[in-house]
Enzyme design. Structure first.
Site, PDB file in Angstrom:
ATOM      1  N   ASP A  34      23.201  18.753 -20.644  1.00 62.44           N
ATOM      2  CA  ASP A  34      24.452  18.371 -19.998  1.00 62.44           C
ATOM      3  C   ASP A  34      24.231  17.226 -19.010  1.00 62.44           C
ATOM      4  OD1 ASP A  34      25.875  20.404 -21.284  1.00 62.44           O
ATOM      5  OD2 ASP A  34      25.404  21.849 -19.703  1.00 62.44           O
ATOM      6  N   TYR A  48      14.455  27.048 -18.267  1.00 58.98           N
ATOM      7  CA  TYR A  48      15.264  26.340 -17.276  1.00 58.98           C
ATOM      8  C   TYR A  48      15.062  26.970 -15.903  1.00 58.98           C
ATOM      9  CZ  TYR A  48      17.952  24.789 -21.384  1.00 58.98           C
ATOM     10  OH  TYR A  48      18.330  24.271 -22.597  1.00 58.98           O
ATOM     11  N   ASP A 103      30.191  24.379 -14.137  1.00 60.74           N
ATOM     12  CA  ASP A 103      29.239  23.669 -13.286  1.00 60.74           C
ATOM     13  C   ASP A 103      30.020  22.742 -12.373  1.00 60.74           C
ATOM     14  OD1 ASP A 103      29.935  21.474 -14.862  1.00 60.74           O
ATOM     15  OD2 ASP A 103      27.975  21.250 -15.806  1.00 60.74           O
ATOM     16  N   ARG A 125      25.169  27.570 -18.517  1.00 59.06           N
ATOM     17  CA  ARG A 125      26.423  27.611 -17.753  1.00 59.06           C
ATOM     18  C   ARG A 125      27.260  28.820 -18.130  1.00 59.06           C
ATOM     19  NH1 ARG A 125      29.630  23.561 -19.542  1.00 59.06           N
ATOM     20  NH2 ARG A 125      28.231  22.928 -21.213  1.00 59.06           N
TER      21      ARG A 125
END
Length: 244
Positions: A51, A79, A93, A185
């Protein structure tokens, strides 16, 4: 730059494999476009979208090395990130403004850790509207930005690790290891729902794809600097050879 980083200098033919540390606000397409222009190649692909609001490791292949992309796509990904509890946004986000806000002061660290553990294992996940998944030939985010919601198909994902690193309310730091196609997310948004107060990602960084880590990667700025150095070196070698 080591041989393990760029495995060939015949970028358009044999091809090369780049480990890129994507910067904030760059799209994955921006990275591909830059590599294409920088190394003068047409055939470029990557092994997993990041993203715009995320940073970290992207594996980019050129030339015939694009045939290797599938071997990277299926690798597990790691992550690290942070989220804010008590708020929700349409994009899950900071790309979009806060749309919901609730009191999260009563949420305990134990509750957060328990909810994180509840995500472990294989499950179905619905791609978020703010994503690059295609519908009718257009990425979902184009519909989302015009206020539309379309039908999406759930996909199987596998969450191997969801560790809470630190709770400094209203922020929570975490580490997630998961299969391809997992939207962090969406996991965070669902975590907020299960906590009863909402949550949204405030920072996200991909640190590993399989055995390859972001420590091996170069930023676009470093790639540009390296390529310029190579061009100058080639020019000097050409000029030196012209005197013999």
């Amino acid at each position: 730059m080591t041989e393990s980083y760029v495995q060939s200098q015949d970028y358009a033919g044999e091809g090369a494999i780049f480990f890129v540390d994507k910067s904030l606000d760059w799209t994955s397409f921006d990275v591909v476009k830059k590599v294409r222009a920088l190394f003068n190649v047409r055939k470029v692909g990557h092994a997993g979208t990041l993203d715009p609001q995320a940073t970290g490791l992207m594996i980019v292949c050129t030339g015939r090395k694009t045939k290797n992309i599938e071997q990277f796509v299926g690798l597990e990904k790691e992550y690290i990130g942070s989220c804010e509890i008590g708020v929700r946004t349409p994009s899950f986000d900071t790309e979009t403004e806060v749309s919901e806000q609730k009191d999260s002061s009563m949420v305990t660290e134990e509750q957060i850790e328990d909810v994180a553990k509840s995500f472990l294992g294989k499950q179905l996940q619905l791609p978020p509207m703010y994503s690059a998944v295609k519908y009718g030939g257009k990425p979902l985010y184009q519909y989302a930005r015009s206020g539309k919601t379309v039908e999406r198909t759930e996909r199987e994902i596998d969450v191997i690790k969801f560790e809470i690193l630190k709770v400094h309310s209203p922020y929570v730091d975490f580490c997630i290891v998961c299969s391809k196609g997992t939207y962090i997310r969406s996991l965070v948004d669902e975590m907020g729902i299960r906590l009863g107060c909402g949550a949204t990602v405030t920072a996200l960084r991909r640190t590993r794809i399989g055995e390859y880590t972001v420590a091996e990667a170069k930023t676009i700025e470093q790639l540009v600097e390296w390529q310029n150095t190579c061009i100058k070196q080639d020019r000097r070698e050409y000029e030196d050879s012209s005197f013999h």
